[in-house]
Design a protein around this motif. Sequence first.
Motif, short mmCIF file in Angstrom:
data_model
loop_
_atom_site.label_atom_id
_atom_site.label_comp_id
_atom_site.label_asym_id
_atom_site.label_seq_id
_atom_site.Cartn_x
_atom_site.Cartn_y
_atom_site.Cartn_z
N LYS A 184 10.74 -3.25 4.68
CA LYS A 184 10.19 -3.11 3.33
C LYS A 184 11.16 -3.79 2.38
O LYS A 184 12.38 -3.53 2.46
CB LYS A 184 10.07 -1.64 2.95
N CYS A 195 9.77 -2.93 -3.15
CA CYS A 195 9.22 -1.59 -2.90
C CYS A 195 9.26 -0.76 -4.19
O CYS A 195 10.27 -0.68 -4.87
CB CYS A 195 10.04 -0.91 -1.80
N GLN A 196 8.11 -0.15 -4.51
CA GLN A 196 7.98 0.64 -5.74
C GLN A 196 8.03 2.14 -5.46
O GLN A 196 7.74 2.94 -6.33
CB GLN A 196 6.63 0.32 -6.42
N ARG A 197 8.34 2.54 -4.25
CA ARG A 197 8.41 3.95 -3.84
C ARG A 197 7.10 4.68 -4.14
O ARG A 197 7.12 5.82 -4.60
CB ARG A 197 9.54 4.68 -4.57
N CYS A 198 5.98 4.01 -3.94
CA CYS A 198 4.71 4.66 -4.26
C CYS A 198 4.17 5.41 -3.05
O CYS A 198 3.18 6.11 -3.14
CB CYS A 198 3.69 3.63 -4.74
N ASP A 199 4.87 5.26 -1.90
CA ASP A 199 4.71 6.23 -0.81
C ASP A 199 3.39 6.18 -0.05
O ASP A 199 2.98 7.19 0.50
CB ASP A 199 4.88 7.63 -1.41
N THR A 200 2.73 5.04 -0.04
CA THR A 200 1.51 4.96 0.78
C THR A 200 1.69 3.87 1.85
O THR A 200 0.74 3.18 2.19
CB THR A 200 0.26 4.65 -0.07
N CYS A 201 2.93 3.76 2.35
CA CYS A 201 3.24 2.68 3.31
C CYS A 201 2.22 2.65 4.43
O CYS A 201 1.77 1.59 4.83
CB CYS A 201 4.64 2.86 3.87
N VAL A 204 -1.57 1.95 3.52
CA VAL A 204 -1.61 0.60 2.96
C VAL A 204 -0.53 0.43 1.89
O VAL A 204 -0.30 1.33 1.09
CB VAL A 204 -3.01 0.29 2.38
N CYS A 205 0.13 -0.73 1.93
CA CYS A 205 1.14 -1.04 0.91
C CYS A 205 0.52 -1.99 -0.10
O CYS A 205 0.13 -3.10 0.24
CB CYS A 205 2.36 -1.69 1.56
N PRO A 206 0.42 -1.57 -1.38
CA PRO A 206 -0.27 -2.41 -2.36
C PRO A 206 0.56 -3.58 -2.87
O PRO A 206 0.01 -4.54 -3.40
CB PRO A 206 -0.56 -1.44 -3.51
N THR A 207 1.90 -3.53 -2.70
CA THR A 207 2.75 -4.55 -3.32
C THR A 207 3.14 -5.67 -2.35
O THR A 207 3.70 -6.67 -2.78
CB THR A 207 4.06 -3.92 -3.80
N ALA A 209 5.43 -5.14 -0.26
CA ALA A 209 6.85 -4.90 0.08
C ALA A 209 6.99 -4.65 1.57
O ALA A 209 7.95 -5.10 2.20
CB ALA A 209 7.37 -3.70 -0.70
N LYS A 210 6.03 -3.95 2.14
CA LYS A 210 6.08 -3.70 3.59
C LYS A 210 5.58 -4.94 4.32
O LYS A 210 4.50 -5.45 4.01
CB LYS A 210 5.20 -2.49 3.94
N ASN A 325 9.97 10.00 -2.42
CA ASN A 325 9.55 8.89 -1.52
C ASN A 325 9.55 9.46 -0.11
O ASN A 325 10.47 9.22 0.66
CB ASN A 325 10.50 7.69 -1.63
S1 SF4 Z 1 3.61 1.41 0.01
FE1 SF4 Z 1 4.86 -0.46 -0.20
S2 SF4 Z 1 5.69 -0.33 -2.28
FE2 SF4 Z 1 4.91 1.71 -1.78
S3 SF4 Z 1 6.67 2.84 -0.93
FE3 SF4 Z 1 5.63 1.91 0.81
S4 SF4 Z 1 6.64 -0.09 1.09
FE4 SF4 Z 1 7.20 0.66 -0.94
#
Ligand code: SF4
Length: 534
Positions: A184, A195-201, A204-207, A209-210, A325
């Motif tokens: 990530k 990573c925005q720490r939005c916790d839906t890795c 699905v990761c919306p950014t 980052a993963k 997170n």
């Molecule tokens: S979903 Fe993506 S942006 Fe959100 S915490 Fe997980 S890796 Fe980070």
Amino acid sequence: MITHNADIVIVGSGITAALMAASLAEKTTKSILVVEAGKPTTPFADRVKARERWRAYGESPWKQDHLDDQNATGTTWGFSPSMNVGGLAMHWGGVSPRYSPEDFALRSMYGVGSDWPFNYDDLDPFYQEAEERMGVAGEQGPVALDPRGKPYPLPPLPINYNLAQLQQWATKAGIVTWSTPSAKNSVAQDGRGQCQRCDTCYPVCPTGAKYSPDFTWDALVARKRITLVTETLVRKLEADPKTGRITRATGNRTNASGEEVTIEGGTFVLAAGFVWSPHLLLLSKSSAFPDGLANRSGLVGKYLAGHRNVNAYLRLPMELFPGINVQHSLVSKQFMRVPRSARYLRHDLRIWESSVGREPRLRDDDGRVQFGDDLMKDWQQRAKGATARVRGYYDVLPDKESALALDAKKVNRFGDPMPNVSFKDAPESAALKEWQEEQLRDLFRTMAKAGGGEILRMENSANDLGQEHPVGGCRMGTDPTQSVVDAHGRAHDHENLWVAGAPAQPTASCCNGTLTFVAVGLRTAAAIAGAAAV
Ligand code: SF4
Ligand SMILES: Cc1cc2nc3c(=O)[nH]c(=O)nc-3n(C[C@H](O)[C@H](O)[C@H](O)COP(=O)(O)OP(=O)(O)OC[C@H]3O[C@@H](n4cnc5c(N)ncnc54)[C@H](O)[C@@H]3O)c2cc1C
């Protein structure tokens, strides 16, 4: 009839295939064709929306991620039928620890399982390559437990307030922990966000980052460095009866046309993951090879392995703020390095914050329904304090009869028998199971006591017969009577056939395995690029 032709043909488009293709595209000038049974799934541009709909309606963010009739029977827990461009890693959590050096020499060091035909130091450069290609964020652990030739490519995901508190508690219990390595982005790179720490890795990761393999496929296709053929199921590999060389792959479109497809190539790479790689070899039988391809040893589909876990929730006398997170954690490898003893147990250890026992609730202790301020007050009271989740994955030594076979009772639309999977522990592993799990429960009780806390709940793997991060079915080794592929993944019986990643592994360690599947695949890619056969 559709025909394709390439110097290198890769079957499957999962994470192992993606990073091998990236490596081969740089190391050779050869043409590369990638054949995937499934469709492309939700593109990056649609993931914010997919996440919104998942949160609002519980709708799967991954459209078109499987083929209805391509499935396994038997023990399918730990196995997922996900078939799409990117494979299972479109769904994964991105947790990317390395195996420990001991994992490569279990037989020599502990008298159990099997040694690998190479050691940790041999894999270290390929671990590094895998981490760099995906973008793994990590913190160097104590060097003795976490040896690395080079630093992590990205700085660690932060140890937030909650994890810092839990780290102090673990230290009191004598356990050294550090930030769990994850694929990530801790820093934005390659068009993928931070990573925005939005916790839906997962789901699905919306950014972005993963890391997910579609990023690599998109880049390789844009550079015209590979040809990616989707909705095409390879159903058979054909080999020259005299030389054993693979001459072509045949299959069908999985779309409505069902058209026949022939693929000719110089080198064939099976990167179809655990289950489907050995399955295709078994399907590829002929009069010259009546037991399927690469199967002189009779070991195709055998020695399936993985790991199981014991998991505990602990109440601790400290204050944590739930939900900072939850998908990030602390890791310790100190129990992966243990002295040799009469009884075998190695395990990893992970620690997360948890909100178990601290969720909002509609009824109070007396069963009265709560509204408005009362509901909020009740939650605020109950959210004080802390819950931690701890988990130890321990490895399960594979038996030869832990196996995948063709199930004539279940066929796909083309009449191919589907795989039947049955895990079986080796006798030494079966004999140790109860004791191993009690040792883990004891550790968690000791940890709770060290922090003045108590155990709320303990559980073990949902299904004892299924295993996480499964491997095997085409195990590697130097002896062609005891293994399917050699130390680099080349089939002992076919000079231009290679099996990559998870299926080639002789054992599965006791931590998440995907980084190792990829590293082993990259080692195979380097051997393919260097082979005269290419
Ligand atoms: S979903 Fe993506 S942006 Fe959100 S915490 Fe997980 S890796 Fe980070
Ligand atoms: C919810 C979830 C969370 C996870 N989290 C983690 C984690 O945090 N860390 C971790 O290490 N692992 C995790 N995993 C496991 C990880 O996703 C897998 O180990 C990894 O993706 C396997 O990759 P692969 O390349 O070996 O194979 P696969 O992903 O299985 O890819 C194989 C591909 O080959 C294609 N294929 C198969 N047969 C054929 C054929 N005959 N013809 C054409 N194409 C074919 C398939 O359609 C598929 O796309 C998770 C898995 C899930 C489901």
